[in-house]
Design a protein around this motif. Sequence first.
Motif, PDB file in Angstrom:
ATOM      1  N   GLY A  58       0.811  -1.207   0.000  1.00  0.00           N
ATOM      2  CA  GLY A  58       0.000   0.000   0.000  1.00  0.00           C
ATOM      3  C   GLY A  58       0.847   1.260   0.000  1.00  0.00           C
ATOM      4  O   GLY A  58       0.524   2.245  -0.684  1.00  0.00           O
ATOM      5  N   LEU A  89      -4.976  -0.533   0.444  1.00  0.00           N
ATOM      6  CA  LEU A  89      -5.651   0.729   0.141  1.00  0.00           C
ATOM      7  C   LEU A  89      -5.695   1.654   1.348  1.00  0.00           C
ATOM      8  O   LEU A  89      -5.653   2.885   1.198  1.00  0.00           O
ATOM      9  N   ALA A  95      -7.632   6.372  -0.981  1.00  0.00           N
ATOM     10  CA  ALA A  95      -8.536   5.233  -0.784  1.00  0.00           C
ATOM     11  C   ALA A  95      -9.997   5.663  -0.786  1.00  0.00           C
ATOM     12  O   ALA A  95     -10.877   4.947  -1.287  1.00  0.00           O
TER      13      ALA A  95
END
Length: 238
Positions: A58, A89, A95
């Motif tokens: 991420g 995310l 996100a």
Amino acid sequence: MAGVRSLQWLNLTRHGESTGNLAYQAVHGTDAEEAGITERDADIPLTDTGRAQAATLGRRLAALPAAERPTHVVASPYLRALDTAKIALAQTPYAGDLTLRVDERLRDREQGALQGLTARGIERRFPEEAARLKQLGKFYYRPPGGESWADLALRLRSFYRDLEADAPGGRVLVVTHDAIIVMTRYLVEDLTEKDIMEIERQPIANASLTRWRGDGSELQAVCYNDASHLSGIGAPTP
């Protein structure tokens, strides 16, 4: 491959390390016939290392230039892939702008009657299937109740056709399984059976990144099975 030509970016990642990966590692090289996995394949969870790998992935996604950041995210419905997507995310500043979609066509390859067995277990319990695999070859062999690698190509062609219709010109992140990544490369790069079975010999690292960039007419490979962001956080697992 028709079905992804209009995409700006196609990014694929394998789920983080799972308890299933560790189970198979534990029996590798032994006389065991089963891996000892109690959950159904769809419910196998991430390990703590797998969760750390997903978070690190991420952070790599968060560092992408704005023009390369995903506009669409699609994941396998299997727990290990879905959790990898959610954890990754959560590390990105964008996100909240994304909707995580799930598509069953991104699930792992169905092993049917051979699910959970080691190579030794298949040889002992299903000797006729071991012989059939040797005769047909890995690409076309379909276990009882399961799928061949060629079967994966069929469902992935359908998935990518729908993806192009849903996200024309988009930048897509797909969170899935090693076999899906391998067969996506087969489709995108128009490879042969021989090509892809040789490529498949190299394990896809957990939470690694594979990327293609679109030029308006086709996708160009950028990186394959790149785990440089995972230095020190677990080795590739089968």
